[in-house]
Motif scaffolding. Structure first.
Motif, PDB file in Angstrom:
ATOM      1  N   ARG A 152       0.856  -1.174   0.000  1.00 48.58           N
ATOM      2  CA  ARG A 152       0.000   0.000   0.000  1.00 48.58           C
ATOM      3  C   ARG A 152       0.892   1.223   0.000  1.00 48.58           C
ATOM      4  NH1 ARG A 152      -2.551  -3.645   3.315  1.00 48.58           N
ATOM      5  NH2 ARG A 152      -1.339  -3.011   5.094  1.00 48.58           N
ATOM      6  N   ARG A 203      -2.761   4.580   0.578  1.00 46.71           N
ATOM      7  CA  ARG A 203      -3.029   4.704   2.008  1.00 46.71           C
ATOM      8  C   ARG A 203      -3.962   5.870   2.280  1.00 46.71           C
ATOM      9  NH1 ARG A 203       1.338   3.201   6.285  1.00 46.71           N
ATOM     10  NH2 ARG A 203       0.902   1.364   5.066  1.00 46.71           N
ATOM     11  N   THR A 236      -7.284   4.779   1.414  1.00 46.82           N
ATOM     12  CA  THR A 236      -7.814   3.857   2.418  1.00 46.82           C
ATOM     13  C   THR A 236      -8.307   4.605   3.640  1.00 46.82           C
ATOM     14  OG1 THR A 236      -6.258   2.177   1.663  1.00 46.82           O
ATOM     15  CG2 THR A 236      -7.275   1.824   3.801  1.00 46.82           C
ATOM     16  N   GLU A 246       1.717  -0.802  10.869  1.00 48.04           N
ATOM     17  CA  GLU A 246       0.573   0.083  10.631  1.00 48.04           C
ATOM     18  C   GLU A 246       0.406   1.061  11.795  1.00 48.04           C
ATOM     19  OE1 GLU A 246      -1.076   0.087   7.933  1.00 48.04           O
ATOM     20  OE2 GLU A 246      -1.018  -1.904   7.019  1.00 48.04           O
ATOM     21  N   ALA A 257      -5.013   3.100  12.792  1.00 53.27           N
ATOM     22  CA  ALA A 257      -5.586   2.442  11.618  1.00 53.27           C
ATOM     23  C   ALA A 257      -5.950   0.989  11.899  1.00 53.27           C
ATOM     24  CB  ALA A 257      -4.597   2.499  10.446  1.00 53.27           C
ATOM     25  N   SER A 302      -7.776  -2.281  13.027  1.00 51.49           N
ATOM     26  CA  SER A 302      -9.213  -2.548  13.143  1.00 51.49           C
ATOM     27  C   SER A 302      -9.483  -4.045  13.078  1.00 51.49           C
ATOM     28  CB  SER A 302      -9.963  -1.833  12.013  1.00 51.49           C
ATOM     29  OG  SER A 302     -11.351  -2.114  12.083  1.00 51.49           O
ATOM     30  N   THR A 348      -9.407  -6.889  10.099  1.00 52.19           N
ATOM     31  CA  THR A 348      -9.274  -6.334   8.760  1.00 52.19           C
ATOM     32  C   THR A 348      -8.029  -5.487   8.578  1.00 52.19           C
ATOM     33  OG1 THR A 348     -10.672  -4.445   9.345  1.00 52.19           O
ATOM     34  CG2 THR A 348     -11.759  -6.357   8.380  1.00 52.19           C
ATOM     35  N   ARG A 349      -7.508  -4.912   9.648  1.00 54.35           N
ATOM     36  CA  ARG A 349      -6.300  -4.090   9.563  1.00 54.35           C
ATOM     37  C   ARG A 349      -5.410  -4.464  10.728  1.00 54.35           C
ATOM     38  NH1 ARG A 349      -5.317  -0.263   5.277  1.00 54.35           N
ATOM     39  NH2 ARG A 349      -3.669   1.143   5.959  1.00 54.35           N
ATOM     40  N   ARG A 373      -8.019 -10.792   7.037  1.00 55.86           N
ATOM     41  CA  ARG A 373      -9.094  -9.965   6.490  1.00 55.86           C
ATOM     42  C   ARG A 373     -10.180 -10.838   5.858  1.00 55.86           C
ATOM     43  NH1 ARG A 373      -7.547  -5.094   2.609  1.00 55.86           N
ATOM     44  NH2 ARG A 373      -6.821  -4.336   4.626  1.00 55.86           N
TER      45      ARG A 373
END
Length: 453
Positions: A4, A9, A12, A164, A168, A170, A173-174, A323
């Motif tokens: 990314r 980013r 996103t 990360e 950000a 989560s 998913t992240r 994810r």
């Protein structure tokens, strides 16, 4: 492998901002299902990293084994590569210049106290790998290669780490540590089209297994600032991807994302829409002329010339397995299909006198009968996750609880069942009861797994 860049980013983060409530709701739903089914947990001692519990690990392993089986059909060979590499490797690949802020750094024990305060610290600094492409290039370069070996295809499921931003992170998913169905293809120009088409076909077929049929394709082009290589090479690569996308998906069935390519090449990003109309970026196909040049990758052509550079295709179908796991939690709402369900069946003995028979039945329909002379289980075969609920509760209570826990099938065993040699089996979603022998139940399970039902 899936990189990314700064432009993507920003895109996103805008998506996270506009969809914040939706993502928060999805994360809360995933957490609630995981808590009920004991799938995964987290801990502040390792932010952005997932602790997969036994039942969650079963799902993750099924996803990995599914993809391993598919990749064999497409000629991939699985490899396992190191987790950390010295800084000089990342400098060679271009990641240090373009991606070091998103990497975790490690200092090795080969650095003395004197050197630690000197100027040569970078010679002993390591980076946790955020992608596998440099290590696959290294494997390719270890041997002399011939044109008749191409395409060379490597797959890798080892864990990756990306630093990360904490804001950000989560749920699933992240994350900072994740697994990926990573693949790299080394081929010549004439083979590029077919390899990309094969990947798109695999993407379509894979998502269809999970009942996810709405797929969107995006072509991400050269970043405005951070990229390596010359513009002409980039333009040729982008035109190649446009041509393949038109042939594989139909003209007009994909969209351009200007400036969202990886720093080493343009890419096709794949977004899917789940049963709740939410979009997720998952698969990717990236065309790369730069890493083969940086690692001086060569092959001997049919005419005997040795100075021939292969083209590198980066590809993933699931993308981040964490994810994709989250997407499936949302998609199925905890009602897993039998083949991937961590709780495939539960046997409920009517009372204590039936427990021994229930355990015997469990061994048969789980495919786990151990030979009395050899206690080692076979390497291959159909094995299923079957539990016995021996709690001193009523049959009705245990049945209701089994449905809430998400078991695909519930089997009741009592005096009549033992006498007849058949057992009452019902599915989670259907109250209709069938009486079947243990072998008939096992064969039913085999067919369900074979057909991914």
């Amino acid at each position: 492998m899936i990189l990314r860049n700064t432009g993507l980013r920003r895109c996103t983060y805008r998506l996270l901002s506009t969809k914040n409530k939706e993502l928060e709701s999805s994360t809360n739903t995933n957490h609630a299902i995981s808590t009920k089914q004991l799938l995964y947990t987290t801990d502040p001692s390792s932010p952005g990293s997932i602790f997969f519990l036994p039942h969650g690990t079963r799902v993750l392993n099924k996803l990995i084994q599914f993809m391993k089986n598919q990749q064999i059909k497409y000629g991939f060979q699985e490899v396992v590569t190191p987790l950390i590499f010295k800084t000089k490797l990342w400098q060679k690949s271009g990641h240090w210049e373009n991606y070091k802020d998103d990497m975790f750094k490690v200092v090795g024990n080969d650095l003395s106290k004197e050197e630690h305060h000197g100027e040569n610290i970078e010679e002993h600094e390591y980076g946790l790998k955020p992608m596998n492409c440099p290590s696959h290039c290294m494997i390719y370069a270890k041997f002399d290669r011939s044109y008749n070996e191409l395409p060379v295809r490597y797959s890798d499921f080892s864990s990756l780490h990306r630093n990360e931003a904490s804001g950000a992170l989560s749920g699933l998913t992240r994350v900072r540590r994740f697994h990926q169905d990573d693949g790299h293809i080394f081929c010549n120009m004439e083979q590029v089209d077919q390899e990309i088409k094969n990947t798109i076909n695999l993407i379509k077929d894979t998502y269809d297994v999970f009942g996810i049929n709405k797929i969107e394709y995006y072509l991400s082009t050269r970043p405005e600032e951070k990229f390596i290589g010359d513009v002409e090479t980039w333009d040729n690569a982008e035109n190649k991807l446009k041509k393949v996308l038109n042939e594989a998906t139909g003209e007009g069935n994909w969209t351009i994302r200007e400036g969202d390519g990886a720093f080493y090449g343009p890419k096709i990003d794949v977004l899917l829409t789940d049963a709740f109309q939410k979009k997720h970026q998952v698969g990717t196909i990236q065309l790369d002329f730069q890493l083969p040049k940086r690692f001086d990758l060569k092959y001997v052509a049919e005419d005997g010339t040795r100075d021939n550079q292969p083209i590198l295709i980066h590809r993933a179908v699931f993308g981040s397995l964490e994810r994709f796991f989250a997407i499936l939690l949302d998609h199925y709402q905890g009602k897993w299909p039998f083949w991937i369900n961590p709780r495939q069946a539960v046997i409920i003995p009517v009372n204590e006198s039936h427990i021994t028979h229930a355990i015997d039945l469990q061994k048969v329909i789980s495919g786990d009968i151990v030979n009395t002379e050899k206690s080692i289980s076979p390497l291959t075969g159909f094995n299923f996750h079957v539990d016995v609920d021996k709690r001193p509760e009523t049959v009705g209570y245990r049945t209701k609880d089994a449905i809430q826990r998400g078991y695909s099938y519930i089997i009741i065993i009592g005096d009549k069942d033992i006498a007849n040699g058949t057992f009452a089996i019902r599915s989670r979603d259907d109250r209709k009861v069938f009486n079947k022998t243990s072998n008939e139940i096992y064969e039913q399970f085999v067919e369900l797994e074979k057909s991914y039902k």
